[in-house]
Design an enzyme around this catalytic site. Structure first.
Site, PDB file in Angstrom:
ATOM      1  N   GLU A   1       0.853  -1.413   0.171  1.00  0.00           N
ATOM      2  CA  GLU A   1      -0.020   0.061   0.066  1.00  0.00           C
ATOM      3  C   GLU A   1       0.827   1.342   0.047  1.00  0.00           C
ATOM      4  OE1 GLU A   1      -3.106  -0.147  -0.670  1.00  0.00           O
ATOM      5  OE2 GLU A   1      -3.340  -2.504  -0.559  1.00  0.00           O
TER       6      GLU A   1
ATOM      7  N   HIS B   1       1.862   2.293  -3.339  1.00  0.00           N
ATOM      8  CA  HIS B   1       0.944   3.286  -3.928  1.00  0.00           C
ATOM      9  C   HIS B   1       0.942   4.824  -3.539  1.00  0.00           C
ATOM     10  CE1 HIS B   1      -1.807   0.175  -5.742  1.00  0.00           C
ATOM     11  NE2 HIS B   1      -1.930  -0.248  -4.725  1.00  0.00           N
TER      12      HIS B   1
END
Length: 617
Positions: free
Chosen positions: A387, A390
């Site tokens: 994550e 990202h």
């Protein structure tokens, strides 16, 4: 599990439906004289794009806040607010698409303007048609499905168990009857009730796609990869065929080990594998059952990341800090304080939330966040790095104009954090004081290390491909509502070689039990990410001057790698993906070769183990 990260350019699809599409009128040479006198110019197109980006930017910031609240505080009120925000986004996108149509064939368009106009037309998840009320209905259905998944419950020994807990239990429970109960209850209680709404949503979206000039929604999705839609479908199949021999060997070996553990009555020694035995609700990653398949001698690698995290008193925040530390070691700036103030790291005890992990950029600048329900285990430690990949990507391209605030393609966004995670070798764990140097496995343990990786990385490949294969069939009509479930089961058997633990009724809707189906998140990105992460990883190892076996490389602490990586990330979606790929890897072709190089020692070992066995299904 690999998760979905939200990017600024896709904010109109935060609920995965918020864009809609009008009928797209094109100029023709025989247009009447009045049209010719008012024909737009390339300069007009540039002005229009600039205004459109300003409107989208402003809307996206407000919509992101609404969707964040809805995902972290699910109530009837926040559902209503999310549906309203989606409808507003739909109306905005309809208006912009109508205007963009006027400029599609204007002479003299710059490549950048043409690219942005195409994105306004085709950068859509689920398009609503211009029919009155269609956009509102589409958003209401999508919000309903998303929230239904977030509230979903299964059972264990007859007692309710929520989504995040049932996922964890599927990874640790080895009782075949209880595994069957959890699998069946989750698919029946979460998936089945969605079927009619899902079918209605598909019908509406297909009408919108046709108004845009696409055959169906699936063709529209495939159009976003800088190549013809059919060529892209063929490319993904080519990539699968490159890596399929490795998967076939892994499947054969794993099935044999499951047969040894459970016996013929639970897992036959030939044919497909029972889906609930693989340590994951969707049989998409098998790493949780590593202890069942671990090779004798080489299998005991001397440590377990979950145990290490517990022994070192890691909590969710400390896990996130460790992930941030990896990126900092490459020269990236620290995360803003607001990241830690505003992210959701653990599941609140007082309300329903969407636990499915995701990364957010609220203001398109630096209000980056992750939303997770972190548990102190190795899987979530890896997911955190994913994550954050990202978030650092979002941050790197935040100086680009709105329609370029995205990855080169959606597979790029998914692959960045995963490439970082590949560098989380035992040597890296020593560097961050999670593992003692004396515990670093010797070279004779490499097969164990590679097998553990393959149980997640390689096992996922066919699932990453088939989810959208199923949806493409649903969208083009070759899979109809009465065959939804049978087609899903058939594709899972064809690609994964797995089968449900119980017979499935004709009215089942097992696809709905996977978040990305009711969440309307295109899934091919995850397949591409599995391919690209190894290309990125190999490029990083080459840049770091690594000369040993690829799977032993860690580029933690190498700022030269960080510089080269950032050069690609900063491009965002401003160039076709082959340009971005070439900037970091030196090649313009996606390929499974880096993946097969990484696992080459394991593939040779698996072939030896599988000699004389009836592989295939």
């Amino acid at each position: 599990m690999r998760k979905f990260g939200k990017t600024a350019a896709s904010v109109l699809a935060l609920a995965s439906v918020a864009m809609a599409a009008p009928a797209m009128a094109k100029h023709h040479e025989n247009d009447d004289k009045k049209m010719e006198e008012t024909a737009p110019t390339a300069q007009d197109a540039e002005k229009f794009v600039a205004k459109a980006e300003k409107k989208l930017f402003d809307y996206s910031v407000e919509a992101s806040k609404v969707y964040w609240i809805n995902s972290t505080y699910i109530t009837q009120d926040t559902d209503a607010l999310a549906a309203a925000a989606g409808a507003e986004g739909t109306e905005l996108s309809v208006n912009l698409a109508l205007k963009a149509a006027k400029y599609a064939d204007v002479a003299g368009l710059s490549p950048e303007t043409k690219r942005k106009l195409d994105k306004l037309r085709g950068g859509i998840v689920l398009p609503a048609p211009t029919t009155e009320g269609a956009a509102t209905e589409l958003n209401e259905i999508a919000t309903k499905l998303n929230s239904a998944y977030g509230k979903g419950m299964g059972t264990l020994e007859g007692k309710p168990i929520n989504g995040s807990d049932i996922e964890a239990a599927m990874g640790t429970n080895r009782n075949p009857d209880q595994l069957k109960e959890m699998w069946e209850s989750w698919h029946n209680q979460v998936g089945a009730p969605m079927k009619d709404d899902y079918a209605r949503m598909v019908g509406i979206a297909n009408e919108g796609a046709k108004e845009l000039g696409f055959k169906d929604v699936g063709a529209m999705w495939r159009s976003g990869y800088d190549m013809p839609a059919d060529d892209f479908a063929a490319l993904t199949e080519t990539l699968w065929q490159e890596v399929k021999p490795l998967y076939d060997e892994l499947h054969c070996y794993t099935r044999d080990k499951l047969n040894e553990k459970y016996g013929d009555d639970v897992q036959p020694e030939s044919g497909p594998i029972r889906a609930d035995l693989l340590g994951n609700m969707w049989a998409q990653e098998w790493g949780n059952i590593y202890e069942i398949v671990a090779p004798e001698g080489a299998g005991d690698i001397g440590f377990d990341v979950t145990e290490l995290l517990t022994e070192k008193d890691y909590d969710p925040i400390k896990m996130v800090k460790a992930g941030e530390g990896f990126f900092s070691s490459l020269g990236f700036e620290p995360l803003p304080e607001t990241f830690y103030e505003r992210s959701q790291f653990v599941k609140p005890q007082d309300r329903d939330v969407v636990c499915h992990a995701s990364a957010w950029n609220i203001d398109n600048v630096d209000d980056i966040r992750i939303k997770m329900c972190i548990k102190v285990n190795g899987d979530d430690f890896t997911t955190i790095h994913h994550e954050l990949g990202h978030n650092y990507y979002q941050r790197a391209y935040n100086q680009k104009s709105y329609l370029h605030l995205d990855g080169a393609n959606d597979g790029f966004h998914e692959a960045i954090g995963d490439a970082i995670a590949l560098s989380m070798t035992p040597e890296y764990l020593v560097q961050i004081d999670l593992l003692d140097e004396s515990q670093v496995p010797s070279a004779d343990k490499d097969i164990g290390l590679l097998l553990r990786q393959a149980m997640d990385k390689v096992a996922f490949l066919p699932f990453g491909l088939l989810v959208d294969r199923w949806r493409w069939g649903v969208f083009d009509g070759s899979i109809t509502p009465d065959t939804y479930n049978q087609a899903w089961t058939d594709l899972r058997r064809q690609y994964q070689g797995i089968t449900p633990p119980v017979d499935r009724p004709a009215d089942a809707f097992d696809p709905g039990a996977k978040y990305h189906i009711p969440g309307n998140t295109p899934y091919t990105r995850y397949f591409l990410a599995r391919i690209l992460q190894f290309q990125f990883y190999k490029a990083a190892c080459d840049a770091a001057g690594w000369e040993g076996p690829l799977h032993r490389c860690s580029f933690y602490g190498n700022e030269e790698v960080g510089k080269r990586l950032n050069a690609m990330l900063e491009m965002g979606a401003s160039k076709p993906w082959p340009d971005a790929l070439e900037a970091f890897t030196g090649t313009r072709e996606m390929s499974g070769k880096a993946l097969t190089e990484y696992f080459a020692p394991l593939q040779g070992w698996l072939k030896e183990q599988n000699k004389g066995k009836s592989c295939g299904w």
